[in-house]
Design an enzyme around this catalytic site. Structure first.
Site, PDB file in Angstrom:
ATOM      1  N   SER A  75       0.843  -1.186   0.000  1.00 49.13           N
ATOM      2  CA  SER A  75       0.000   0.000   0.000  1.00 49.13           C
ATOM      3  C   SER A  75       0.886   1.247   0.000  1.00 49.13           C
ATOM      4  O   SER A  75       1.346   1.680   1.052  1.00 49.13           O
ATOM      5  CB  SER A  75      -0.915  -0.020   1.225  1.00 49.13           C
ATOM      6  OG  SER A  75      -1.728  -1.175   1.186  1.00 49.13           O
ATOM      7  N   ASN A 127       0.008   4.386  -1.645  1.00 45.78           N
ATOM      8  CA  ASN A 127      -1.049   5.337  -1.267  1.00 45.78           C
ATOM      9  C   ASN A 127      -0.696   6.822  -1.246  1.00 45.78           C
ATOM     10  O   ASN A 127      -1.567   7.655  -0.981  1.00 45.78           O
ATOM     11  CB  ASN A 127      -1.660   4.976   0.098  1.00 45.78           C
ATOM     12  CG  ASN A 127      -2.446   3.679   0.046  1.00 45.78           C
ATOM     13  OD1 ASN A 127      -2.725   3.175  -1.034  1.00 45.78           O
ATOM     14  ND2 ASN A 127      -2.780   3.128   1.176  1.00 45.78           N
ATOM     15  N   ASN A 167     -13.020   4.053  -1.177  1.00 48.59           N
ATOM     16  CA  ASN A 167     -14.361   3.684  -0.709  1.00 48.59           C
ATOM     17  C   ASN A 167     -14.574   4.379   0.623  1.00 48.59           C
ATOM     18  O   ASN A 167     -13.865   4.065   1.588  1.00 48.59           O
ATOM     19  CB  ASN A 167     -14.467   2.170  -0.496  1.00 48.59           C
ATOM     20  CG  ASN A 167     -14.239   1.409  -1.793  1.00 48.59           C
ATOM     21  OD1 ASN A 167     -14.894   1.672  -2.793  1.00 48.59           O
ATOM     22  ND2 ASN A 167     -13.302   0.473  -1.775  1.00 48.59           N
ATOM     23  N   CYS A 181     -12.780  -2.734  -0.539  1.00 48.04           N
ATOM     24  CA  CYS A 181     -11.461  -2.493   0.070  1.00 48.04           C
ATOM     25  C   CYS A 181     -11.549  -1.447   1.170  1.00 48.04           C
ATOM     26  O   CYS A 181     -12.094  -0.368   0.970  1.00 48.04           O
ATOM     27  CB  CYS A 181     -10.475  -1.946  -0.958  1.00 48.04           C
ATOM     28  SG  CYS A 181     -10.169  -3.035  -2.323  1.00 48.04           S
TER      29      CYS A 181
HETATM   30  N1  SAH Z   1      -3.072  -3.989   5.921  1.00 50.81           N
HETATM   31  C1  SAH Z   1      -2.889  -4.405   4.561  1.00 50.81           C
HETATM   32  C2  SAH Z   1      -4.068  -5.153   3.974  1.00 50.81           C
HETATM   33  C3  SAH Z   1      -5.451  -4.612   4.194  1.00 50.81           C
HETATM   34  S1  SAH Z   1      -5.980  -3.278   3.218  1.00 50.81           S
HETATM   35  C4  SAH Z   1      -2.546  -3.208   3.702  1.00 50.81           C
HETATM   36  O1  SAH Z   1      -2.613  -2.091   4.168  1.00 50.81           O
HETATM   37  O2  SAH Z   1      -2.160  -3.401   2.548  1.00 50.81           O
HETATM   38  C5  SAH Z   1      -6.037  -3.789   1.554  1.00 50.81           C
HETATM   39  C6  SAH Z   1      -5.980  -2.611   0.581  1.00 50.81           C
HETATM   40  O3  SAH Z   1      -7.132  -1.781   0.704  1.00 50.81           O
HETATM   41  C7  SAH Z   1      -4.765  -1.723   0.832  1.00 50.81           C
HETATM   42  O4  SAH Z   1      -4.115  -1.419  -0.364  1.00 50.81           O
HETATM   43  C8  SAH Z   1      -5.387  -0.472   1.410  1.00 50.81           C
HETATM   44  O5  SAH Z   1      -4.593   0.662   1.148  1.00 50.81           O
HETATM   45  C9  SAH Z   1      -6.719  -0.420   0.705  1.00 50.81           C
HETATM   46  N2  SAH Z   1      -7.731   0.388   1.393  1.00 50.81           N
HETATM   47  C10 SAH Z   1      -7.821   0.633   2.710  1.00 50.81           C
HETATM   48  N3  SAH Z   1      -8.857   1.437   2.973  1.00 50.81           N
HETATM   49  C11 SAH Z   1      -9.436   1.710   1.778  1.00 50.81           C
HETATM   50  C12 SAH Z   1     -10.571   2.482   1.392  1.00 50.81           C
HETATM   51  N4  SAH Z   1     -11.309   3.115   2.285  1.00 50.81           N
HETATM   52  N5  SAH Z   1     -10.871   2.538   0.063  1.00 50.81           N
HETATM   53  C13 SAH Z   1     -10.146   1.867  -0.842  1.00 50.81           C
HETATM   54  N6  SAH Z   1      -9.073   1.103  -0.524  1.00 50.81           N
HETATM   55  C14 SAH Z   1      -8.723   1.040   0.766  1.00 50.81           C
END
Ligand code: SAH
Length: 369
Positions: free
Chosen positions: A225, A227, A301, A344
């Site tokens: 992630s 981001n 989301n 997600c």
């Molecule tokens: N902890 C791990 C796995 C869980 S989240 C991680 O952070 O990768 C899985 C994915 O969903 C991650 O890429 C995260 O950045 C994304 N994610 C988290 N919250 C989100 C949201 N509100 N909308 C879209 N993607 C989101």
């Protein structure tokens, strides 16, 4: 042969480990092997077990163009009680079965949780809002596959650790669950069908790198992630970045042991006004220029009480085009299951946040964590 066996070791151990475990219980290796294979193939336990198989307490369904998305809750040991004293409830893990259009036939990806809640505190993620309740054990992770395969009845071709929790905060349990999931006498998933998604903890990545270099693990997929295009924005939305800045993370990814045809998945949650400007796309492309990766743009989301809306379709398309102008390899993640909070970053029982954990002991032979 035993008739009071516990199902948890069958879910939490590989075939060979289970045979060793069963010996002192008086189960012959040949019979133990038969129980194991039958359990995973048919979902039936036979008369030898005293504890129940994992069974969802709730299933929520959302239609999508590629088929129904099912989010399901699975009770695990430990209970929560409302502070108003109402009835106690089991803690639940959350998983999502996502249909994927295959070339020939429909395939399903299972998104599993590695923890209940999460300690990472990312500002955009629903799960972070509940904090970490506890890590899941290997059998509780494999139990999510069992429920998807044998209760919901789906062929699962891929497993992604993208549900609740930070997999690298529970790395040994996650690795053990993957050993079981890829055991050819068990669920028999291909290692190339398994992905771990992480916030990018450097200590956890170092441990994972060691594992990926060992036999049978080369094809495990890594998703990170990212981001944000820089430390200023990333530290604001992902607290982990204050301790482990982007330059070190990117250096780790540049040196990742990849097979020749493989790429790291660089996840980028696109959040309006936070990280969606054209300059952010330019900066991101430059940041990842030395990493063999596919940038996976995920439209944000909205979590509960979100300060940000979901991005407009045009903003998502513009951001992706801009990245591609720099020569980046980019994919867009299609949003599925947003209205049942299955998309997600939307997992996490709202109720748990209003409750306090109580110690209620353990019932029905369910193993305490
Ligand atoms: N902890 C791990 C796995 C869980 S989240 C991680 O952070 O990768 C899985 C994915 O969903 C991650 O890429 C995260 O950045 C994304 N994610 C988290 N919250 C989100 C949201 N509100 N909308 C879209 N993607 C989101």
């Amino acid at each position: 042969m035993g008739t009071n066996l516990d199902i948890a070791p069958v879910l939490g151990l590989t075939h060979d480990q289970w045979i060793e475990r069963a010996k002192p219980l008086g189960v012959r290796p040949g019979y133990a092997s038969e129980i194991y294979s039958r359990f995973y193939r048919t979902g039936s336990v036979g008369p030898d077990f005293a504890t129940p198989v994992p069974r969802p307490s709730r299933i929520l369904t959302t239609p999508s163009p590629e088929g129904d998305v099912h989010k399901f809750l699975l009770p695990v040991s430990g209970m929560v009680r409302a502070s108003d004293g109402s009835a106690a409830e089991w803690l639940t893990s959350e998983s999502v079965v996502i249909p994927m259009m295959g070339r020939a036939r429909k395939r399903h990806t299972l998104c599993v949780s590695s923890q209940i809640g999460c300690a990472m505190g990312c500002g955009f993620c629903e799960t972070a809002q509940m904090g970490l309740v506890r890590s899941l054990t290997p059998d509780e992770i494999v139990g999510q596959w069992f429920a998807a395969r044998h209760h919901l009845g789906h062929e699962i071709s891929n497993i992604v650790f993208m549900g609740m929790g930070e997999p690298l905060d529970n790395i040994e349990a996650v690795l053990q669950a993957i050993r079981v999931l890829t055991d050819h006498r068990g669920p028999a998933l291909a290692m190339s069908g398994v992905s771990i998604s992480t916030v990018g903890r450097l200590d956890g990545l170092a441990r994972l790198r060691e594992q990926v270099c060992s036999t049978g693990w080369r094809k495990l997929n890594l998703a990170v992630s990212i981001n944000a295009p820089n430390d200023e924005i990333r530290s604001r939305i992902m607290p982990i970045n204050r301790a482990m800045p982007l330059a070190e993370l990117v250096r780790m990814l540049e040196g990742w042991p990849l097979r020749s045809s493989a790429a790291i998945c660089a996840e980028y949650v696109l959040i309006p006004t936070v990280n969606d400007a054209p300059e952010h796309a330019d900066e991101l492309a430059a940041l990842l220029a030395g990493v063999r990766c596919c940038i996976n743009v995920i439209p944000y989301n909205p979590r509960r009480n979100s300060p940000w809306p979901a991005p407009e379709e045009t903003a998502v398309a513009a951001f992706i085009d801009r990245l591609r102008e720099h020569g980046a390899y980019v994919k867009r993640r299609r949003t599925k299951g947003r209205d049942t909070m299955a998309a997600c970053g939307q997992l996490g029982a709202a109720e748990i946040r209003r409750r306090r954990l109580v110690e209620l002991g353990v019932e029905g032979g369910v193993k305490a964590s």
